[in-house]
Write an enzyme that holds these catalytic residues in place. Structure first.
Site, mmCIF file in Angstrom:
data_model
loop_
_atom_site.group_PDB
_atom_site.id
_atom_site.type_symbol
_atom_site.label_atom_id
_atom_site.label_comp_id
_atom_site.label_asym_id
_atom_site.label_seq_id
_atom_site.Cartn_x
_atom_site.Cartn_y
_atom_site.Cartn_z
ATOM 1 N N SER A 1 0.346 10.323 -98.043
ATOM 2 C CA SER A 1 -0.214 10.407 -99.395
ATOM 3 C C SER A 1 -0.025 11.820 -99.923
ATOM 4 O O SER A 1 -0.282 12.801 -99.226
ATOM 5 C CB SER A 1 -1.711 10.068 -99.345
ATOM 6 O OG SER A 1 -2.298 10.216 -100.613
ATOM 7 N N GLY A 2 0.464 11.925 -101.150
ATOM 8 C CA GLY A 2 0.707 13.232 -101.747
ATOM 9 C C GLY A 2 2.052 13.837 -101.419
ATOM 10 O O GLY A 2 2.355 14.956 -101.849
ATOM 11 N N SER B 1 5.727 8.463 -105.153
ATOM 12 C CA SER B 1 5.660 7.817 -106.470
ATOM 13 C C SER B 1 6.404 8.620 -107.524
ATOM 14 O O SER B 1 7.115 8.059 -108.368
ATOM 15 C CB SER B 1 4.194 7.623 -106.891
ATOM 16 O OG SER B 1 3.538 6.703 -106.040
ATOM 17 N N SER C 1 3.276 3.128 -95.710
ATOM 18 C CA SER C 1 3.817 2.303 -94.619
ATOM 19 C C SER C 1 3.874 3.095 -93.313
ATOM 20 O O SER C 1 4.956 3.423 -92.838
ATOM 21 C CB SER C 1 5.193 1.734 -94.983
ATOM 22 O OG SER C 1 6.045 2.681 -95.561
#
Length: 211
Positions: A39-40, A44, A111
């Site tokens: 995450s981060g 995205s 994932s």
């Protein structure tokens, strides 16, 4: 159990349109770019930037983003190991369907487990699965903490948080590894475009390997 829903009563319906028809229409071979990382890490950001670039070049593609998918399709899943496995299985099946429609799929999911990513590869197909490791280090991801999740995880407010209270298993042989702490978005996109280039059909060109 309602017998109408058992596998023995299901029959595969063969389409009248072939992958070659879709290839000729869209001028591309379907592929899934499977982006994995903490995450981060920047998954995205890169996924949507790559989508924008490909569409601007006339290529049909779509981003499957972890947070977005959990707003709908996978809203019933938590973050336990079993639920994470099911999350990735469903996403892989959706990516396979989108590839069957001829699309380039950009998958942006933490994932964290190699076994789950391997299962996704098996579902999608090895030739259409390119694993991209967004390898940004934990300390850099935690320093960014764009959603404030690491702070909450350190405070014990979020359980099963990857990198803090749950494991992350990095790919052993990814098709591409990108560290966003030392690369610009544009340079990362250029590297990913080179990776996907063999799947794009230019005028009067055909991809090596045939249909």
């Amino acid at each position: 159990m309602n017998q109408l829903h058992t596998a023995s009563n299901l029959v595969w319906q063969s389409p009248q349109t072939t992958p070659e028809h879709r290839r000729d229409l869209l001028k591309q071979y379907p592929v899934t770019l499977w982006m994995t990382g903490l995450s981060g890490a920047g998954k995205s950001t890169l996924a949507f930037a790559l989508e924008k670039r490909l569409i601007s070049q006339g290529h049909a593609c779509f981003v499957l983003d972890g947070d977005n998918v959990r707003h709908g399709l996978n809203r019933d899943l938590d973050f336990s190991p079993h639920a994470r496995t099911e999350n990735i299985r469903r996403v892989a099946e959706v990516a396979k369907l989108m590839n069957s429609a001829g699309l380039i799929v950009i998958s942006s999911f933490i994932s964290p487990y190699r076994e789950d990513r391997g299962a996704a590869r098996d579902i999608i197909g090895n030739e259409a699965f390119l694993e991209i490791h967004i390898s940004t280090a934990l300390q850099d991801c935690e320093r960014r903490d764009p959603k404030g999740l690491y702070q909450k995880a350190r405070a014990g407010l979020i359980s099963d948080f990857t990198g803090i209270s749950a494991p992350y298993e990095p790919p052993l042989t990814p098709a591409l590894s990108i560290d966003t702490s030392s690369s610009t978005v544009d340079s990362c996109i250029e590297r990913m475009l080179k990776l996907v280039e063999p799947f794009l059909i230019r005028d009067n060109e055909s991809r090596c390997g045939g249909s």
